[in-house]
Design an enzyme around this catalytic site. Structure first.
Site, PDB file in Angstrom:
ATOM      1  N   GLY A   1       0.827  -1.207   0.000  1.00  0.00           N
ATOM      2  CA  GLY A   1       0.000   0.000   0.000  1.00  0.00           C
ATOM      3  C   GLY A   1       0.851   1.244   0.000  1.00  0.00           C
TER       4      GLY A   1
ATOM      5  N   LEU B   1       1.620   3.645  -2.015  1.00  0.00           N
ATOM      6  CA  LEU B   1       1.284   4.922  -2.631  1.00  0.00           C
ATOM      7  C   LEU B   1       0.270   5.712  -1.813  1.00  0.00           C
ATOM      8  CD1 LEU B   1       1.119   3.981  -6.421  1.00  0.00           C
ATOM      9  CD2 LEU B   1       3.043   4.852  -5.082  1.00  0.00           C
TER      10      LEU B   1
ATOM     11  N   TYR C   1     -13.558  -0.109   9.574  1.00  0.00           N
ATOM     12  CA  TYR C   1     -12.131   0.193   9.684  1.00  0.00           C
ATOM     13  C   TYR C   1     -11.636  -0.063  11.099  1.00  0.00           C
ATOM     14  CZ  TYR C   1      -7.818   3.001   9.536  1.00  0.00           C
ATOM     15  OH  TYR C   1      -6.516   3.435   9.620  1.00  0.00           O
TER      16      TYR C   1
ATOM     17  N   ASP D   1      -0.368  -7.142  -5.068  1.00  0.00           N
ATOM     18  CA  ASP D   1      -1.761  -7.206  -4.641  1.00  0.00           C
ATOM     19  C   ASP D   1      -1.809  -8.065  -3.383  1.00  0.00           C
ATOM     20  OD1 ASP D   1      -4.441  -7.642  -4.256  1.00  0.00           O
ATOM     21  OD2 ASP D   1      -4.893  -8.100  -6.350  1.00  0.00           O
ATOM     22  N   ILE D   2      -2.175  -7.480  -2.260  1.00  0.00           N
ATOM     23  CA  ILE D   2      -2.138  -8.226  -0.999  1.00  0.00           C
ATOM     24  C   ILE D   2      -3.171  -9.350  -0.946  1.00  0.00           C
ATOM     25  CG2 ILE D   2      -1.194  -6.299   0.322  1.00  0.00           C
ATOM     26  CD1 ILE D   2      -4.115  -5.964   1.444  1.00  0.00           C
TER      27      ILE D   2
ATOM     28  N   ASP E   1       2.452  -1.371  -4.623  1.00  0.00           N
ATOM     29  CA  ASP E   1       1.034  -1.019  -4.653  1.00  0.00           C
ATOM     30  C   ASP E   1       0.437  -1.702  -5.875  1.00  0.00           C
ATOM     31  OD1 ASP E   1      -1.499   0.410  -4.337  1.00  0.00           O
ATOM     32  OD2 ASP E   1      -0.371   1.854  -3.152  1.00  0.00           O
TER      33      ASP E   1
ATOM     34  N   ILE F   1      -2.972  11.738  10.602  1.00  0.00           N
ATOM     35  CA  ILE F   1      -1.642  12.146  10.137  1.00  0.00           C
ATOM     36  C   ILE F   1      -1.800  13.281   9.129  1.00  0.00           C
ATOM     37  CG2 ILE F   1       0.515  11.399   9.097  1.00  0.00           C
ATOM     38  CD1 ILE F   1      -0.182  10.054  11.786  1.00  0.00           C
TER      39      ILE F   1
ATOM     40  N   GLN G   1      -0.819   7.691   1.967  1.00  0.00           N
ATOM     41  CA  GLN G   1      -0.305   8.899   2.619  1.00  0.00           C
ATOM     42  C   GLN G   1       1.056   8.689   3.256  1.00  0.00           C
ATOM     43  OE1 GLN G   1      -2.590  10.293   5.949  1.00  0.00           O
ATOM     44  NE2 GLN G   1      -1.746  12.355   5.863  1.00  0.00           N
TER      45      GLN G   1
END
Length: 327
Positions: A62, A64, A195, A106-107, A88, A225, A66
């Protein structure tokens, strides 16, 4: 006051770099897969220690979003450009692609992720792939797949290949019944978003893998953040990022939270420094697997007033998003 000074420092630094045109940080997913591997009941794994001359080989999933690009910059300065791989499922901007190794990952594709770890001799893994709070509420099945199924793939691969694994958690892992000010590291966690639920799951699964299989799992609960290196990625605290971009580009900002909504925040440089410190800490120095981390709290109104000291013509209005406000 320290909080005011922290906000002022962040505002000054962010406004100097908010003109960037970076892509969004929402992570779309192409398919849903299930890890085919089961960890043996008698498996035993141990943390790898690194000397100054033996740097870790790092993979960031992941990447790309923040935090990934900034973390890659920090780690490459410390461990060398070739030792840190950003990954990513989206196409990176040219400045990211040419700044160091980048790979498609790809996870939810267990086999592909496992091959990446093996072929690149990965020893540290930072798992940043996730759908954040507001985006997750808009697509719960996708959030469940990315945040939970993807995590299971990462845990199995990390355990099998003896990786040191960092998975960020969030203040969203707490809920309305959690104690406040200050919130302890160990307390009631009953979140009301997919989440938050997925992050509580990640904390407990990481802790379980540590005690059951010896996986070197490490986790920090991030506040919101704030940075200028990327666009907002669908979190409840996104307004504190968007305001800087809008102040520079249009001089107008519409906030989707009430002006007096106070939320915990952290400047990205401090967040990345803390993340590296917890990853470099000796295993025996960690009494737990998951810790809170904090810096400052402020409201949209307080932040807007601070930004207006630097951009006096900034016009701020409020159009409350009930979903985000409820979160």
């Amino acid at each position: 006051m320290p909080i005011v000074r922290n906000v002022s420092r962040a505002v000054s630094q962010l406004l100097q770099s908010s003109g960037c045109g970076c892509g969004g940080s929402v992570v779309p997913v192409r398919c849903i897969g299930v890890s085919p591997r089961q960890v043996a009941s008698d498996a035993s794994f141990h943390s790898v220690s690194f000397s100054e001359s033996d740097h870790p080989r790092v993979l960031i999933t992941g990447g790309l979003g923040q935090l990934g690009v900034g973390l890659a910059k920090l780690l490459r300065r410390r461990f060398g450009k070739s030792n840190v791989i950003l990954s990513d499922i989206r196409k990176p901007a040219d400045n990211v692609f040419y700044s160091g190794p980048f790979i498609y990952a790809d996870i939810l594709d267990y086999k592909n992720l496992r091959e990446i770890v093996v072929n690149n001799r990965i020893t540290w893994l930072f798992h940043y792939s996730a759908l954040l709070s507001a985006v997750g509420e808009a697509n719960v099945p996708l959030a469940r797949a990315v945040n939970i199924t993807g995590l299971h793939n990462v845990l199995d691969i990390a355990a099998e290949h003896n990786l040191r694994l960092f998975v960020p958690s969030t203040i969203g892992a707490f809920g309305p019944t959690s104690p406040r000010d200050p919130t302890p590291d160990l307390c009631i966690q009953r979140p009301r978003t997919i989440y938050g639920v997925s992050k509580v799951h990640a904390e407990l699964m990481g802790e379980y893998y540590h005690y059951r299989y010896g996986l070197d799992f490490r986790c920090l609960r991030y506040p919101g953040i704030i940075s200028a290196d990327s666009q907002p990625g669908g979190g409840t605290t996104d307004y504190a990022v968007q305001i800087f971009h809008d102040a520079i580009k249009t001089g107008k900002f519409q906030c989707n939270l009430k002006p007096d909504t106070r939320l915990p925040m952290m400047y990205i440089d401090d967040c990345l420094k803390a993340t590296l410190e917890v990853m470099e800490a000796p295993a025996e120095a960690l009494s737990m697997r998951t810790y809170n981390i904090s810096a400052m709290s402020f409201t949209p109104e307080e932040l807007a007033q601070e930004v207006q000291k630097h951009v006096p013509e900034l016009q701020v209005t409020y159009n409350v998003d009930e979903v985000r406000q409820a979160i």
